[in-house]
Scaffold this motif. Structure first.
Motif: not given
Lengths: 303, 273
Positions: B58-71, B157-166
């Motif tokens: 909740x303290x994060x700036x809007x653009x940081x949230x948007x750029x956040x990479x869950x991986x 997990x089915x997302x190809x980019x997620x699988x590549x990252x994993x």
């Protein structure tokens, strides 16, 4: 059958082994002797393909060791009892080796039983004494039931019972028709074990013959004489061309005359003898005499 | 007497050599400790990261949230460095451990075909480390995404980019382990090999930042940790010039262990022991 032909190994400017040729036959225990640094271990390592010869060949039954697939089934070797990982148990160490050669699991238990380590099979090798490690090394050599066996200084660290056991084991392995090649820097050890000897010094062959022939090579045998009339007898012997040294009270050491001739002289001159004994050179002395020129590290000599 | 004559040479079966190397690896207590503790540490770091991100969300700036990479919380940069360090050390120990103890002479007396021994070692180490990598990546992924789901949409997990990252997370361990083996084959000294692996795989690439000189960037793009951090691990890699590409990064991930295997095999085969 082990055949070494014109084998040479050079480390920089040092010739560790120089044009060495000899044959080790099956059915006999052959001792491999030489002073420290004579090149025994280097030769054994070249036989086992661990070190590459500078020139010459070393073959086992006509093949280079490195051309064999499963080494343990052809050649059993104990090079250094320390060549183990101290973190493993004896059983794990041997079972990894047995698996690599496709040997059945029961061989591990059999060899552990044979060398007397069955009770400590699950203990870490790190806690083993040198004698126990030697036994483990011998177990490793026996694992594949091989026709050719090499042992580098196997007696080190063994107790008297262990030494006897090892001697009997070597005799038995040879009696079964195997080739048994045992290195040592102690002649006395070989006196009781070996049929033949290969002796090297400074990487070169000194002798390759039977134990009895080798012992006969010792030339400076002497006769010790005890008599109350040392001065008279010494004078007599000197005129006969013998070299006489006094060993103290009533005792002489004579070289250059046989005991029979000394007895004869004493008899003719009515001199009483208390003792007359021929001192035959032991294997140890023959060895010392022959390798005297080739000792690499001599104690107490200025460089 | 059957034992007096030499049997015809029988080749050492690779299956048996695998079994032997497997026994060697798992008969050391340190293997259980290093792999067990290491795996738990990596998973714990991932969960902690996810919890920290969630609590600050909740303290994060809007653009940081948007750029956040869950991986980025599955395997963070410090965890990746530690993972490579640990994995390369395992590779070092498997090779240098044999040379420094002298066991290598016993091994080669049992199996004179050194290249096959190396192949078996490579197989067992790469297989074990890949398994460790997959376990760490998979558990960390599901655990961290479960934590994150309270504040932001998790990724599937089915997302190809997620699988590549994993996949890139999981492969860091075997890549580092095989490089560690090669360095140990070269140096034969445990401590020196661990330090060298650490410098080459982790420390040096940690200082790399994109520059204005393309040839320097090309050098950077050849390091596994660098391409992992700046491309493979990201859900949406930056596609500007001089940045590593996905294909190029996979080539780096393949080339390092392959060169490592060749170096190990050639050196172990040639040198006296």
């Amino acid at each position: 059958m082990i055949e070494v032909n014109e084998l040479t190994k050079r480390y920089g400017s040092v010739l560790a082994v120089n044009g060495l040729s000899f044959t080790v036959r099956p059915g006999l225990v052959t001792g491999f002797l030489g002073p420290n640094g004579a090149g025994k271990s280097t030769t054994l390592r070249m036989l086992l393909g661990l070190n590459t010869p500078t020139s010459g060949t070393a073959t086992i039954d006509g093949k280079r060791f490195r051309d064999l697939g499963t080494g343990l089934r052809h050649v059993g070797a104990l090079l250094d009892a320390g060549d183990v990982h101290s973190g493993r148990s004896a059983a794990a160490h041997l079972s990894a080796l047995a698996r690599s050669n496709g040997l059945p699991r029961r061989r591990v238990d059999e060899v552990l039983q044979e060398v007397g380590l069955a009770d400590v099979a699950r203990r870490r090798i790190g806690g083993f004494s040198l004698g126990m490690r030697q036994r483990l090394g011998i177990a490793t050599a026996l694992l594949g039931d091989p026709p050719v066996l090499l042992f580098d200084e196997p007696i080190n660290g063994l107790d008297p019972e262990g030494v006897l056991w090892v001697r009997r084991l070597f005799r038995r392995l040879a009696a079964e028709g195997r080739t048994v090649f045992v290195s040592s820097h102690l002649m006395s050890e070989m006196e009781n074990t070996a049929d033949r000897l290969v002796v090297i010094g400074r990487g070169e062959l000194i002798a390759d013959e039977g134990v009895t022939e080798f012992a006969a090579r010792g030339t400076n045998f002497s006769v010790s004489v005890r008599t109350p009339d040392t001065a008279v007898l010494a004078g007599l012997l000197a005129t006969e061309g013998a070299e006489v040294t006094s060993d103290g009270y009533e005792s002489l050491t004579v070289t250059g005359l046989t005991a029979a001739r000394i007895g004869e002289l004493a008899f003719h001159h009515r001199l009483m003898l208390h003792e007359l004994a021929t001192h035959t050179p032991s294997l140890e002395e023959a060895f010392m005499e022959l390798t005297a020129d080739s000792v690499e590290y001599l104690a107490g000599q200025p460089q | 007497m059957s034992t007096t004559t030499m049997a015809a040479p029988t080749p050492a079966r690779i299956r048996n050599l695998f079994a032997a190397e497997w026994t060697k690896l798992w008969s050391l207590r340190s293997t259980y400790w290093v792999l067990g503790v290491g795996t738990l540490l990596m998973i714990a770091a991932s969960i902690t990261d996810a919890i920290r991100t969630t609590s600050r969300w909740s303290e994060l700036m809007e653009d940081l949230r948007a750029r956040f990479d869950p991986m980025s919380v599955v395997l963070g940069a410090p965890s990746a460095a530690l993972l490579m360090l640990g994995a390369s050390s395992v590779g070092v120990l498997v090779v240098a451990g044999e040379y420094s103890s002298g066991l290598i002479r016993t091994t080669f007396t049992a199996v004179p075909d050194r290249r096959r021994v190396v192949l078996a070692k490579v197989g067992v180490v790469a297989g074990t480390m890949l398994l460790v990598g997959v376990v760490i990546a998979t558990i960390s992924f599901f655990a961290s995404q479960a934590v994150l789901s309270s504040v932001t949409a998790g990724v599937s997990i089915g997302d190809p980019a997620v699988l590549r990252s994993l996949a890139s997370d999981a492969l860091l361990a075997p890549v580092a382990a095989l490089v560690g083996m090669a360095i140990a084959a070269l140096l034969r000294h445990t401590a020196a090999s661990v330090i060298t692996s650490c410098v080459v795989l982790v420390i040096v690439p940690s200082f790399f930042k994109i520059t204005v000189y393309p040839w320097v960037d090309d050098i950077y793009n050849a390091f596994p940790l660098y391409v992992w951090r700046n491309c493979l691990s990201m859900l949406d890699p930056i596609t500007r010039p001089y940045f590593p590409t996905v294909t190029g990064s996979w080539i780096v991930f393949a080339a390092w262990p392959l060169v490592g295997i060749v170096v190990t095999a050639v050196i172990v085969h040639r040198r006296d022991v």
